[in-house]
Design a protein around this motif. Structure first.
Motif, PDB file in Angstrom:
ATOM      1  N   HIS A 157       8.150   0.585   3.784  1.00 36.21           N
ATOM      2  CA  HIS A 157       7.306  -0.515   4.258  1.00 36.21           C
ATOM      3  C   HIS A 157       8.236  -1.652   4.702  1.00 36.21           C
ATOM      4  CE1 HIS A 157       8.219  -3.026   0.774  1.00 36.21           C
ATOM      5  NE2 HIS A 157       8.227  -1.907   0.087  1.00 36.21           N
TER       6      HIS A 157
ATOM      7  N   GLN B  84      -3.166  -4.535  -3.190  1.00 34.09           N
ATOM      8  CA  GLN B  84      -2.226  -3.856  -2.307  1.00 34.09           C
ATOM      9  C   GLN B  84      -2.399  -4.387  -0.880  1.00 34.09           C
ATOM     10  OE1 GLN B  84      -4.296  -1.279  -4.277  1.00 34.09           O
ATOM     11  NE2 GLN B  84      -2.874  -1.963  -5.853  1.00 34.09           N
TER      12      GLN B  84
ATOM     13  N   ALA C 240       2.455   1.213  -4.844  1.00 35.43           N
ATOM     14  CA  ALA C 240       1.969   0.337  -5.917  1.00 35.43           C
ATOM     15  C   ALA C 240       2.259   0.961  -7.287  1.00 35.43           C
ATOM     16  CB  ALA C 240       0.479   0.071  -5.728  1.00 35.43           C
TER      17      ALA C 240
ATOM     18  N   SER D 224      -0.907  -3.670   3.198  1.00 36.29           N
ATOM     19  CA  SER D 224      -0.108  -2.799   4.066  1.00 36.29           C
ATOM     20  C   SER D 224       0.951  -3.636   4.792  1.00 36.29           C
ATOM     21  CB  SER D 224      -1.011  -2.122   5.101  1.00 36.29           C
ATOM     22  OG  SER D 224      -1.461  -3.083   6.034  1.00 36.29           O
TER      23      SER D 224
ATOM     24  N   GLU E 122       0.859  -1.193   0.000  1.00 36.34           N
ATOM     25  CA  GLU E 122       0.000   0.000   0.000  1.00 36.34           C
ATOM     26  C   GLU E 122       0.889   1.234   0.000  1.00 36.34           C
ATOM     27  OE1 GLU E 122      -3.834  -1.348   2.460  1.00 36.34           O
ATOM     28  OE2 GLU E 122      -2.898   0.493   3.221  1.00 36.34           O
TER      29      GLU E 122
END
Ligand SMILES: Cc1ncc(COP(=O)(O)O)c(C=O)c1O
Length: 320
Positions: A232, A257, A220, A259, A217
């Protein structure tokens, strides 16, 4: 029972495919979720396949001379695979890795005989979160060492041996193990080698199989969404590169996507409910597969547990 193998290289590939009925029940979705246990490879990740693919392709093409040094930029897994393959085949190997990747990986590569060079992260980057900017620094260092030592650059983002290893290995294995009963394949993108090879192999056999690319997320890039957060924790991919070479001629049926938190939670759920101890990207893949089953009940989704959870003992993934 397999007969005696001439070396550990014979152990690469042919990984088990496992049905996750307990997880499917826990998340109250309807369908079949199957995972390839890529941590069963000798280097505990799917990148052993790509490492063997790239080296054997280079040998065939005469690009790699006996005893020549091999250099690669790695988040750890490709380097581990190359350390194993180069060690057995007699090529000195230099792994260039960001300090943002977990230290277990550097330790393992060194134990397997690699020379490991760690590169500082870019200003503002967070340890444990390797961004595209970090990777550019690692790439510069790898280019420099390659020139200095007249080495062969394994170049996992561009050499076709990477995706070919999945085209000849992972894809046909999934097809045989499911006996063709597969509706979706989903995969978290790093180089895109796995996605490209498996998608080509599966669609050749059954064009209706839908292949979905998974990205973090906020990062992308291949999906064409705005990049809002490149930091991330899903190590091994999600570099927010919009143009991955291997994907240029591969149909992508959809994008998902996940997280960082969702990837972690799913990696923990995999361990708790299924006894499967994988890493962040395996968690991301399964979280994406569950999203897909929620939207498309009753289908069969296949994805991969890309590497072992043991590679992340120094991170917050398994904090008790
Ligand atoms: C843990 C992990 N997950 C996912 C990937 C992405 O795989 P690919 O490069 O085939 O897209 C990698 C690649 O290094 C990885 O190490």
């Amino acid at each position: 029972m397999q007969s005696i193998l001439p070396s550990i290289l014979g152990v690469i590939g042919n990984t088990p495919l496992v049905q996750l009925d307990r997880l499917v029940k826990h998340f109250e979705v309807d369908g079949s979720l199957l995972v390839k246990l890529e941590y069963m490879n000798p280097g505990f990740s799917k990148k052993d396949r790509a490492a063997l693919g790239v080296i054997e392709e280079a040998e065939k093409a005469g690009l790699l001379k006996p005893g020549q040094t091999v250099v690669e930029l790695t988040s750890g897994n490709m380097g581990t695979g190359l350390a194993i393959v180069c060690g057995i085949k007699g090529y000195p190997f230099v792994a260039v890795m960001s300090k943002g990747n977990s230290i277990e990986r550097a330790q393992m590569m060194a134990a397997l005989g690699a020379e490991v060079i760690l590169v500082d992260q870019a200003i503002g980057s967070i340890p444990g979160q390797v961004s595209g900017a970090d990777l550019e620094r690692v790439d510069e260092a790898a280019q420099h060492i390659t020139q200095l030592r007249h080495a062969f650059r394994a170049d996992q983002f561009h050499r076709r041996g990477n995706w070919l290893s999945h085209y000849h290995g992972t894809g046909p294995e999934i097809w045989a193990q499911t006996e063709g009963k597969i509706d979706y394949f989903v995969d978290f993108l790093g180089s895109g080698g796995t996605f490209a090879g498996v998608t080509k192999a599966l669609k050749e056999r059954k064009p209706s199989i839908q292949c979905y690319a998974v990205e973090p997320e906020g990062a992308a890039a291949v999906a064409g969404l705005p990049i809002t957060d490149i930091n991330h924790p899903i190590q091994g991919g999600g570099y927010a590169y919009a143009d991955l070479d291997f994907l240029s001629d591969v149909p992508i049926d959809g994008f998902l996507q996940v997280s960082g938190d969702a990837a972690k939670e799913m990696a923990r759920a995999l361990a708790k409910y299924e006894g499967i101890f994988g890493g962040f990207s395996g968690g991301a893949n399964v979280a994406a597969a569950i999203q897909l089953l929620k939207r498309n009940p009753g289908n069969t989704v296949v994805t991969g547990i890309c590497d072992s959870g043991l590679k992340y003992l120094s991170t917050d993934l398994w904090k008790i």
